[in-house]
Structures are given as C-alpha cells and as structure tokens.
Design a protein around this motif. Sequence first.
Motif, mmCIF file in Angstrom:
data_model
loop_
_atom_site.group_PDB
_atom_site.id
_atom_site.type_symbol
_atom_site.label_atom_id
_atom_site.label_comp_id
_atom_site.label_asym_id
_atom_site.label_seq_id
_atom_site.Cartn_x
_atom_site.Cartn_y
_atom_site.Cartn_z
ATOM 1 N N TRP A 197 0.936 -1.128 -0.050
ATOM 2 C CA TRP A 197 -0.069 -0.011 0.075
ATOM 3 C C TRP A 197 0.874 1.246 -0.122
ATOM 4 O O TRP A 197 1.939 1.195 0.823
ATOM 5 C CB TRP A 197 -0.982 -0.004 1.428
ATOM 6 C CG TRP A 197 -2.183 -0.856 1.146
ATOM 7 C CD1 TRP A 197 -1.989 -2.282 1.676
ATOM 8 C CD2 TRP A 197 -3.344 -0.916 0.635
ATOM 9 N NE1 TRP A 197 -3.266 -2.856 1.693
ATOM 10 C CE2 TRP A 197 -3.782 -2.257 0.895
ATOM 11 C CE3 TRP A 197 -3.991 0.297 -0.143
ATOM 12 C CZ2 TRP A 197 -5.316 -2.244 0.238
ATOM 13 C CZ3 TRP A 197 -5.178 -0.115 -0.548
ATOM 14 C CH2 TRP A 197 -5.872 -1.453 -0.392
ATOM 15 N N TYR A 198 0.577 2.319 -0.878
ATOM 16 C CA TYR A 198 1.167 3.694 -0.870
ATOM 17 C C TYR A 198 0.299 4.661 -0.655
ATOM 18 O O TYR A 198 -1.042 4.427 -0.856
ATOM 19 C CB TYR A 198 1.609 3.659 -2.422
ATOM 20 C CG TYR A 198 3.018 2.821 -2.774
ATOM 21 C CD1 TYR A 198 2.621 1.532 -2.984
ATOM 22 C CD2 TYR A 198 4.183 3.361 -2.829
ATOM 23 C CE1 TYR A 198 3.759 0.700 -2.955
ATOM 24 C CE2 TYR A 198 5.232 2.347 -2.998
ATOM 25 C CZ TYR A 198 5.443 1.186 -3.290
ATOM 26 O OH TYR A 198 6.328 0.340 -3.562
ATOM 27 N N ARG A 199 0.656 5.757 -0.555
ATOM 28 C CA ARG A 199 -0.130 6.889 -0.228
ATOM 29 C C ARG A 199 0.532 8.028 -1.006
ATOM 30 O O ARG A 199 1.706 8.094 -1.071
ATOM 31 C CB ARG A 199 -0.614 7.239 1.194
ATOM 32 C CG ARG A 199 0.410 7.562 2.140
ATOM 33 C CD ARG A 199 -0.017 7.554 3.301
ATOM 34 N NE ARG A 199 0.840 8.071 4.454
ATOM 35 C CZ ARG A 199 0.803 8.098 5.710
ATOM 36 N NH1 ARG A 199 -0.327 7.604 6.197
ATOM 37 N NH2 ARG A 199 1.672 8.532 6.712
ATOM 38 N N VAL B 181 3.711 2.838 2.560
ATOM 39 C CA VAL B 181 2.964 2.713 3.664
ATOM 40 C C VAL B 181 3.381 1.494 4.276
ATOM 41 O O VAL B 181 3.644 1.431 5.702
ATOM 42 C CB VAL B 181 1.586 2.998 3.777
ATOM 43 C CG1 VAL B 181 0.902 2.711 5.184
ATOM 44 C CG2 VAL B 181 1.185 4.225 2.933
ATOM 45 N N TYR C 198 6.679 -1.827 7.322
ATOM 46 C CA TYR C 198 5.811 -0.650 7.686
ATOM 47 C C TYR C 198 6.858 0.499 7.575
ATOM 48 O O TYR C 198 7.761 0.742 7.991
ATOM 49 C CB TYR C 198 5.146 -0.596 8.759
ATOM 50 C CG TYR C 198 4.025 -1.864 9.142
ATOM 51 C CD1 TYR C 198 4.708 -2.730 9.719
ATOM 52 C CD2 TYR C 198 2.993 -1.557 8.582
ATOM 53 C CE1 TYR C 198 3.695 -3.927 10.008
ATOM 54 C CE2 TYR C 198 2.173 -2.604 8.640
ATOM 55 C CZ TYR C 198 2.581 -4.051 9.396
ATOM 56 O OH TYR C 198 1.687 -4.841 9.422
ATOM 57 N N ALA C 199 6.259 1.833 7.040
ATOM 58 C CA ALA C 199 6.729 2.976 7.191
ATOM 59 C C ALA C 199 6.830 3.487 8.888
ATOM 60 O O ALA C 199 5.791 3.051 9.443
ATOM 61 C CB ALA C 199 5.852 3.957 6.470
ATOM 62 N N SER D 173 6.053 6.119 10.077
ATOM 63 C CA SER D 173 4.987 7.046 10.478
ATOM 64 C C SER D 173 3.558 6.098 10.763
ATOM 65 O O SER D 173 2.962 6.623 11.358
ATOM 66 C CB SER D 173 4.731 7.823 9.382
ATOM 67 O OG SER D 173 4.335 7.387 8.088
ATOM 68 N N VAL D 174 3.624 4.889 10.452
ATOM 69 C CA VAL D 174 2.425 3.985 10.619
ATOM 70 C C VAL D 174 2.558 2.792 11.489
ATOM 71 O O VAL D 174 1.539 2.170 11.968
ATOM 72 C CB VAL D 174 1.763 3.812 9.350
ATOM 73 C CG1 VAL D 174 1.677 4.965 8.463
ATOM 74 C CG2 VAL D 174 2.672 2.781 8.799
ATOM 75 N N ASP E 248 -2.955 11.435 8.055
ATOM 76 C CA ASP E 248 -3.165 10.236 7.238
ATOM 77 C C ASP E 248 -4.070 10.425 6.099
ATOM 78 O O ASP E 248 -4.101 9.521 5.236
ATOM 79 C CB ASP E 248 -3.814 8.774 8.143
ATOM 80 C CG ASP E 248 -2.651 8.665 9.267
ATOM 81 O OD1 ASP E 248 -3.199 8.391 10.472
ATOM 82 O OD2 ASP E 248 -1.470 8.568 8.878
ATOM 83 N N TYR F 178 -4.920 6.279 -1.257
ATOM 84 C CA TYR F 178 -4.208 5.080 -0.897
ATOM 85 C C TYR F 178 -4.191 4.174 -2.152
ATOM 86 O O TYR F 178 -5.426 4.230 -2.763
ATOM 87 C CB TYR F 178 -4.685 4.498 0.250
ATOM 88 C CG TYR F 178 -4.194 5.060 1.556
ATOM 89 C CD1 TYR F 178 -4.779 6.480 1.935
ATOM 90 C CD2 TYR F 178 -3.286 4.549 2.310
ATOM 91 C CE1 TYR F 178 -4.332 6.996 3.112
ATOM 92 C CE2 TYR F 178 -2.824 5.183 3.394
ATOM 93 C CZ TYR F 178 -3.358 6.484 3.733
ATOM 94 O OH TYR F 178 -3.077 7.207 5.067
#
Length: 121
Positions: free
Chosen positions: A36-38, A48, A59-60, A62-63, A89, A93
């Motif tokens: 998953w990217y954002r 992400v 995971y990044a 930030s999450v 957030d 996505y």
Amino acid sequence: QVRLVESGGGLVQAGGSLRLSCAASGSIFRIYDMGWYRQEPGKQRILVASITSEGIPAYADSVKGRFFISRDNPKNTVYLQMNSLKPEDTFVYYCSAKVDITWGSPTRDYWGQGTQVTVSS
C-alpha cells in the motif's frame, strides 16, 4: 491483463479506524510482494506497508503500531487495517502487486485506481 480493485476508503474522525481491501484479478500466475502506498496531489507516492508472499510485513515509521497489513493468497487480496487514524493520514491510498502473468514472464508492477482516505480532526 491484471486488475487491482481497492475498496474501503472514506471519511473518518481522528482516532477512528478503516480497513482497505485490494483484490487482484485477471491473468495471474504468481503474485510476489503486495503493498500500500499513499500520495498527495503533485507529490510522489510513498510506501506505507508491504507484505511478502510468505506474509512478512514491513511498515513506514509513520504508521508502525497503528497500521497492519495482511493478505489472503488464495483470494489474491491484500488488506490494510488502519487504526488510531490522524488527520495527517489523509491521502489517496494505492495498492500495488508484483505479478508474473505466466511462468517465465518478467515480473511487473501493477497498481489499483486509488481510494481516498480522509481523517477529520
């Protein structure tokens, strides 16, 4: 042709949760990593979370501790459980998958159409 279809985005209050789903269909021999990217308008897509075909997640920063990625290999589906959501957030996505369409074919990246997640404060 391979198609990735996302669902589950929407509007949620800060502190709430959403679950994104992404189902791959079409001419698929094998799927490797899914992720998953954002993305913000005009900016680069940022990873992400990702998960290998064996189920190993990454995971990044930030999450971490808030988002959880999983997959159902027989269904060619990847999920992103997003908890403790924050206004920062808020993004579109996108899911992605590395796919071989036949034995011996080159592995290619495929993308979903994107789903909007908006977190209100």
